[in-house]
Design an enzyme around this catalytic site. Structure first.
Site, PDB file in Angstrom:
ATOM      1  N   ALA A 251      11.859   6.777 -12.089  1.00 42.26           N
ATOM      2  CA  ALA A 251      11.171   7.392 -13.233  1.00 42.26           C
ATOM      3  C   ALA A 251       9.879   6.701 -13.655  1.00 42.26           C
ATOM      4  O   ALA A 251       9.017   7.337 -14.260  1.00 42.26           O
ATOM      5  CB  ALA A 251      12.115   7.441 -14.435  1.00 42.26           C
ATOM      6  N   GLY A 254       7.014   6.898 -16.222  1.00 42.09           N
ATOM      7  CA  GLY A 254       7.628   7.715 -17.258  1.00 42.09           C
ATOM      8  C   GLY A 254       6.944   9.007 -17.618  1.00 42.09           C
ATOM      9  O   GLY A 254       7.386   9.688 -18.549  1.00 42.09           O
ATOM     10  N   LYS A 256       6.712  11.988 -16.016  1.00 45.43           N
ATOM     11  CA  LYS A 256       7.538  13.170 -15.800  1.00 45.43           C
ATOM     12  C   LYS A 256       8.775  13.140 -16.694  1.00 45.43           C
ATOM     13  O   LYS A 256       9.225  14.185 -17.185  1.00 45.43           O
ATOM     14  CB  LYS A 256       7.923  13.281 -14.326  1.00 45.43           C
ATOM     15  CG  LYS A 256       6.742  13.524 -13.388  1.00 45.43           C
ATOM     16  CD  LYS A 256       7.213  13.694 -11.953  1.00 45.43           C
ATOM     17  CE  LYS A 256       6.035  13.874 -10.994  1.00 45.43           C
ATOM     18  NZ  LYS A 256       5.273  12.619 -10.810  1.00 45.43           N
ATOM     19  N   ASP A 272      15.090   3.515 -12.803  1.00 46.04           N
ATOM     20  CA  ASP A 272      14.160   2.846 -11.899  1.00 46.04           C
ATOM     21  C   ASP A 272      14.725   1.471 -11.590  1.00 46.04           C
ATOM     22  O   ASP A 272      15.419   0.878 -12.425  1.00 46.04           O
ATOM     23  CB  ASP A 272      12.761   2.717 -12.508  1.00 46.04           C
ATOM     24  CG  ASP A 272      11.683   2.572 -11.442  1.00 46.04           C
ATOM     25  OD1 ASP A 272      11.070   3.586 -11.071  1.00 46.04           O
ATOM     26  OD2 ASP A 272      11.472   1.443 -10.972  1.00 46.04           O
ATOM     27  N   ASP A 298      19.088   1.285  -8.543  1.00 48.51           N
ATOM     28  CA  ASP A 298      18.500   1.778  -7.304  1.00 48.51           C
ATOM     29  C   ASP A 298      19.011   3.185  -7.035  1.00 48.51           C
ATOM     30  O   ASP A 298      20.222   3.399  -6.918  1.00 48.51           O
ATOM     31  CB  ASP A 298      18.880   0.833  -6.165  1.00 48.51           C
ATOM     32  CG  ASP A 298      18.133   1.138  -4.877  1.00 48.51           C
ATOM     33  OD1 ASP A 298      17.605   2.263  -4.739  1.00 48.51           O
ATOM     34  OD2 ASP A 298      18.092   0.256  -4.000  1.00 48.51           O
ATOM     35  N   ASP A 317      11.906  12.028  -7.556  1.00 51.88           N
ATOM     36  CA  ASP A 317      10.479  11.742  -7.348  1.00 51.88           C
ATOM     37  C   ASP A 317      10.402  10.454  -6.537  1.00 51.88           C
ATOM     38  O   ASP A 317      10.195   9.370  -7.075  1.00 51.88           O
ATOM     39  CB  ASP A 317       9.794  11.603  -8.704  1.00 51.88           C
ATOM     40  CG  ASP A 317       8.286  11.516  -8.590  1.00 51.88           C
ATOM     41  OD1 ASP A 317       7.757  11.740  -7.487  1.00 51.88           O
ATOM     42  OD2 ASP A 317       7.637  11.223  -9.605  1.00 51.88           O
ATOM     43  N   CYS A 370       4.170  12.397  -4.002  1.00 52.81           N
ATOM     44  CA  CYS A 370       2.718  12.537  -4.146  1.00 52.81           C
ATOM     45  C   CYS A 370       2.070  12.281  -2.787  1.00 52.81           C
ATOM     46  O   CYS A 370       1.035  11.631  -2.678  1.00 52.81           O
ATOM     47  CB  CYS A 370       2.150  11.616  -5.221  1.00 52.81           C
ATOM     48  SG  CYS A 370       2.524   9.870  -5.000  1.00 52.81           S
TER      49      CYS A 370
END
Length: 424
Positions: A251, A254, A256, A272, A298, A317, A370
């Site tokens: 995350a 932060g 999203k 995270d 994790d 993500d 990304c």
């Protein structure tokens, strides 16, 4: 105090040795607290710009010398100066004079005369050298050859436009916090503050000219966040409904996760494995006046943090090559190696498989990166759904799953998977 060119040369040298640009700059500022804002801005522009166009600048430099430059400080000072002579508005004589002055501070008695001669030679031969640079693909497109070849294979129609977009300055896009105001009202606030902007997507506002966040109306009060328009698709694609239990894996920092909480009243877990980066998530939640559970763990090893309760929605993500956001992080082009992509893909497969068992039957998982490389995106999802009988890929409404960087957004990939109802 050192010239901005000299400071930037030091930054560039560290990055080319394998270090992250943001980390190097973060360490530089405390060592030079006397830098004026304009000087700091100059160092940052020189560092980013030189790395953005590094292979072109390096081609030009190699054409100007007869033997390798063994002093890395001199080499990087020349690269930064060539960037200025090609892309900055500074008058050429001023660039040369400041570079010579910076060279005098180096531990090389020959440096000042050498720098002066190389730069003046470039100014004399500039038209000829620029034509030669265009005939060499890494110099023309300012990417490593392997990167160019990969995009040309994967995107035969779009590879050149993608490379050129990577070399442009990124847009500054805002995400309006709909819990506090509407995009229309915030546009009016920007207009009152004499900041020109346009609405480019629901809730996404692009500033015509980037500004510091403290210039944004209501930023400190949580009215708005800085987030690329491409990244803003995630919350909408999750099909959120109040009351759902939602996991944002990986995350930090932060953006999203906050957008999810702004979209619906869900029970959010922001996960995270980096405690330091999770502090950024906490800071974002506090500024935006949002509440979510922040967990260190994790994503690939849920047994260490999962409480056994399934999630209705999961945002995966995953860590990736970041090949879709290189205009914001130009060092990535030179730090990545072709072998890195397969390593990222292996980690992505592990995370996706690990998170899938946490998803409730009938729930949805959004796989996101990304990256623009298919090995990290389409191939991961296709391989997973082929081997996971209870995974069904859903169509994305009004969106191509692979976003390539363009003037309005960075490069992102999205794939929405639904777990077959009744499946374990």
């Amino acid at each position: 105090m050192l010239e901005p060119q000299a400071l930037a040369a030091g930054v560039i040298a560290e990055v080319l040795s394998g270090r992250n640009l943001n980390e190097v700059l973060a360490e530089l500022w405390p060592r030079h607290p006397d830098l004026l804002p304009r000087q700091r801005s100059a160092v940052q522009d020189l560092s980013y710009g030189t790395l953005r166009f590094f292979s072109r600048l390096d081609f030009l430099l190699q054409a100007l010398i007869t033997r390798p430059i063994t002093h890395e400080g001199v080499r990087c000072l020349l690269l930064a100066s060539l960037y200025q002579l090609n892309y900055a508005k500074t008058r050429p004589y001023a660039v040369v004079d400041r570079a010579v002055e910076a060279a005098r501070a180096l531990d090389a008695p020959w440096a000042a005369k050498f720098v002066n001669g190389v730069l003046r030679n470039f100014l004399r031969r500039k038209p000829e050298l620029l034509l030669r640079a265009n005939d060499f693909e890494p110099a023309r497109y300012c990417h490593p050859q392997w990167w160019i070849d990969r995009l040309r294979t994967e995107y035969p129609q779009d590879w050149a436009a993608t490379l050129n977009a990577n070399n442009s300055h990124p847009p500054m896009t805002l995400r309006v916090n709909r819990l506090q105001t509407s995009p229309e009202n915030y546009l009016a606030l920007l207009q009152a503050a004499e900041l020109e902007a346009e609405l480019i997507a629901p809730g996404a506002i692009r500033l015509i000219k980037p500004v510091a966040v403290d210039k944004l109306p209501g930023f400190r009060d949580g009215m708005v966040s800085v987030q690329d328009a491409g990244a803003q698709h995630a919350a909408a694609l999750l099909d959120l409904v109040s009351g759902q239990r939602v996991l944002d894996a990986c995350a930090a920092p932060g953006g999203k996760a906050a957008h999810i909480l702004e979209t619906a009243g869900v029970d959010l877990v922001a996960l995270d494995k980096d405690p330091a980066r999770l502090q950024q998530v906490a800071d974002n939640f506090q500024r935006l006046q949002l509440k979510g559970q922040i967990v260190t763990g994790d994503a690939a090893e849920p047994n260490g943090w999962w409480d056994g309760r399934p999630f209705d929605r999961i945002l995966a993500d995953v860590p990736c090559s970041a090949s879709g956001v290189v205009r914001r992080h130009p060092d990535i082009k030179w730090l990545r190696r072709p072998t890195d992509i397969a390593q990222f893909a292996a980690a992505q497969r592990l995370i996706l498989a690990s998170l899938w068992r946490l998803l409730a039957p009938g729930g949805k998982l959004l796989y996101a990166t990304c990256s623009v490389f298919k090995e990290e995106n389409e191939e991961i999802v296709a391989g997973f759904t082929a081997n996971q009988s209870n995974a069904h890929r859903l169509a994305l409404a009004n969106l191509n799953g692979q976003l390539l960087p363009d003037p309005t957004h960075d490069g992102f990939f999205y794939a929405l998977l639904e777990k077959t109802a009744g499946a374990a």
